[in-house]
Design an enzyme around this catalytic site. Structure first.
Site, PDB file in Angstrom:
ATOM      1  N   LYS A 113       0.864  -1.187   0.000  1.00 33.67           N
ATOM      2  CA  LYS A 113       0.000   0.000   0.000  1.00 33.67           C
ATOM      3  C   LYS A 113       0.897   1.233   0.000  1.00 33.67           C
ATOM      4  CE  LYS A 113      -4.486   0.820   0.054  1.00 33.67           C
ATOM      5  NZ  LYS A 113      -5.501   0.066  -0.701  1.00 33.67           N
ATOM      6  N   ASP A 153      -6.888   4.391  -5.038  1.00 35.24           N
ATOM      7  CA  ASP A 153      -7.551   4.246  -3.742  1.00 35.24           C
ATOM      8  C   ASP A 153      -8.231   5.590  -3.494  1.00 35.24           C
ATOM      9  OD1 ASP A 153      -7.690   2.266  -1.324  1.00 35.24           O
ATOM     10  OD2 ASP A 153      -7.241   4.180  -0.383  1.00 35.24           O
TER      11      ASP A 153
END
Length: 453
Positions: A113, A153
């Site tokens: 991430k 995201d």
């Protein structure tokens, strides 16, 4: 492991460990205890500064990050988040969840991430483009189609992915599937924008079918959804398609509650306006022709305590968006199925409420299982890029549905297999099933590769 300075990561770590400890896995196969301290430390954390120029010609600086958590099953895979709240704790929690979520898809993807504390909401298109170029200048040397494949995201949509990809291509002189969520006409996959929302609903479809022994479907069920971004929009559209009634959506400023059900036309109006960062309150004022008196806007609240009787709850906004009190309100309102379209959408207290009511036919599915459809189609996009082909809507949607149905069955069977109470009359814990199934797959690969011994 106690990390008071990283509360979000601590919560994700505690959820995994407690789910496994409250099963028979360690008792039956003690070797897996060795994996916990190894898998909970990222293989690599990259932190960098991002210096970019605003429209006044002034230098601005933000923090950039990439947490490359685990590559046992494949290249690091996980989104980039541009939001003022971004810090290492949040990215470590998201990366940690991503390891096991990606494992549950059955595809060859590790977990990672990244992102920045940059806020795109108040920036011009030119400022966002300049930021993306500067961000990629620092990140490009650490990613690649066989190394690390980021995606979008929160705050990183199709526009940002395009700018990031263009910058990478120029810097590396290399066209490869290094990012997912790309435009359809230059390497993206059909169904990718819809995938997380659709996938969550497909997962709940199987929950309803299993819990009612095939007697019930989404048809006629009242569904409360939080959020109004990509995940919430497509979850709402899919619920409508399957005959459910969507009674709420929300954003950071408040919620809309519908007596008759939010229509596809209303969802599409919200989707269009959200690209311009409009609030729900502003949208229903601007689009009065579409939003009639059956829609109520309530400022400053999430929908859970305001929707009345509901059957299904889909948290689709952000982490920790359902509190313990709100969970009790949902259970009291008759809600039987809760599935997270967001990552770690429920607090620890909320999860305890849901799990303690399994004997009352309340069933909770964690985000690492219920929302893995997004990254699953990212994996399918990677496969299409490698083959230089494009699959049809029907092909991708069929593969997505199959992945989500298989994920549910895996979580269910694992929960039953490692239950500490084989004679329980309640529903098996999908929380435990998802955590254990994902963990075993990653752990076995780490043993095979000599990362744990």
């Amino acid at each position: 492991m106690v990390l008071p300075h990283e509360p979000e990561f601590q919560q994700a770590y505690d959820e995994l460990v407690s789910a496994i400890q409250d099963s028979t896995l360690f008792e039956e196969q003690p070797k897996y205890k060795k994996v916990i301290p190894v898998v909970s430390v990222p293989e690599r954390i990259i932190q960098f500064r991002v210096v970019w120029e605003n429209d006044k010609g002034e230098a601005q600086v933000n923090n950039g990050y990439r947490v490359q958590f685990n590559s046992a099953l494949g290249p690091y895979k996980g989104g980039l988040r541009f939001h003022p709240s971004v810090n290492l704790s949040i990215l470590k929690f998201l990366g940690f969840e991503q390891i096991f979520k990606n494992a549950l898809t059955g595809l060859s993807m590790g977990g990672g991430k990244g992102g920045s504390d940059f806020n795109p909401k108040d920036k011009s298109d030119a400022e966002i483009r300049r930021f993306c170029v500067s961000f990629m200048r620092a990140l490009a040397r650490y990613i690649g189609q066989d190394t690390d494949v980021p995606a979008g995201d929160i705050g990183v949509g199709g526009r940002e992915v395009g700018y990031l990809f263009g910058a990478y291509k120029q810097m590396q002189n290399n066209w490869s599937g290094v990012l997912t969520g790309k435009g359809i006409n230059w390497g993206g996959s059909l169904i990718r924008p819809e995938a997380t929302g659709y996938g969550t609903v497909y997962y709940v479809e199987k929950m309803i079918e299993k819990a009612t022994k095939g007697k019930e479907t989404f048809k006629g069920k009242k569904v409360t959804i939080s959020g109004s971004g990509n995940v919430a929009q497509y979850a709402a559209l899919k619920v409508n398609e399957l005959g459910g009634i969507v009674v709420s959506l929300s954003d950071s400023k408040g919620s809309i509650i519908s007596k008759k059900g939010i229509t596809n036309e209303q969802v599409e109006a919200i989707a269009k306006a959200k690209l311009q960062f409009k609030s729900l309150e502003q949208i229903i004022k601007d689009e009065a022709r579409i939003f009639d008196d059956s829609i109520e806007y309530i400022a400053g609240v999430r929908p859970w305590t305001k929707v009345g009787q509901v059957d299904v709850a889909l948290p689709c906004a952000t982490q920790n968006e359902v509190s313990g009190e709100e969970a009790k309100a949902l259970v009291d309102a008759g809600c039987k199925f809760i599935a997270e379209g967001s990552n770690m959408g429920s607090t620890k207290e909320a999860i305890e409420v849901f799990e303690s009511n399994r004997s009352n036919d309340v069933w909770y599915a964690p985000g690492k299982a219920a929302n893995c459809g997004g990254v699953a189609v990212s994996g399918l996009e990677m496969a299409q890029n490698s083959q230089r082909v494009t699959w049809s809507n029907e092909e991708v949607d069929s593969k997505l549905k199959d992945i989500m149905y298989t994920c549910f069955e895996n979580c269910y069977d694992t929960a039953v297999k490692y239950s500490t109470d084989k004679n329980s009359q309640g529903l098996p814990s999908l929380l435990k099933g998802a955590n254990i199934a994902g963990f075993i797959k990653v752990a076995d690969a780490m043993f095979d590769q000599g990362e744990v011994f």
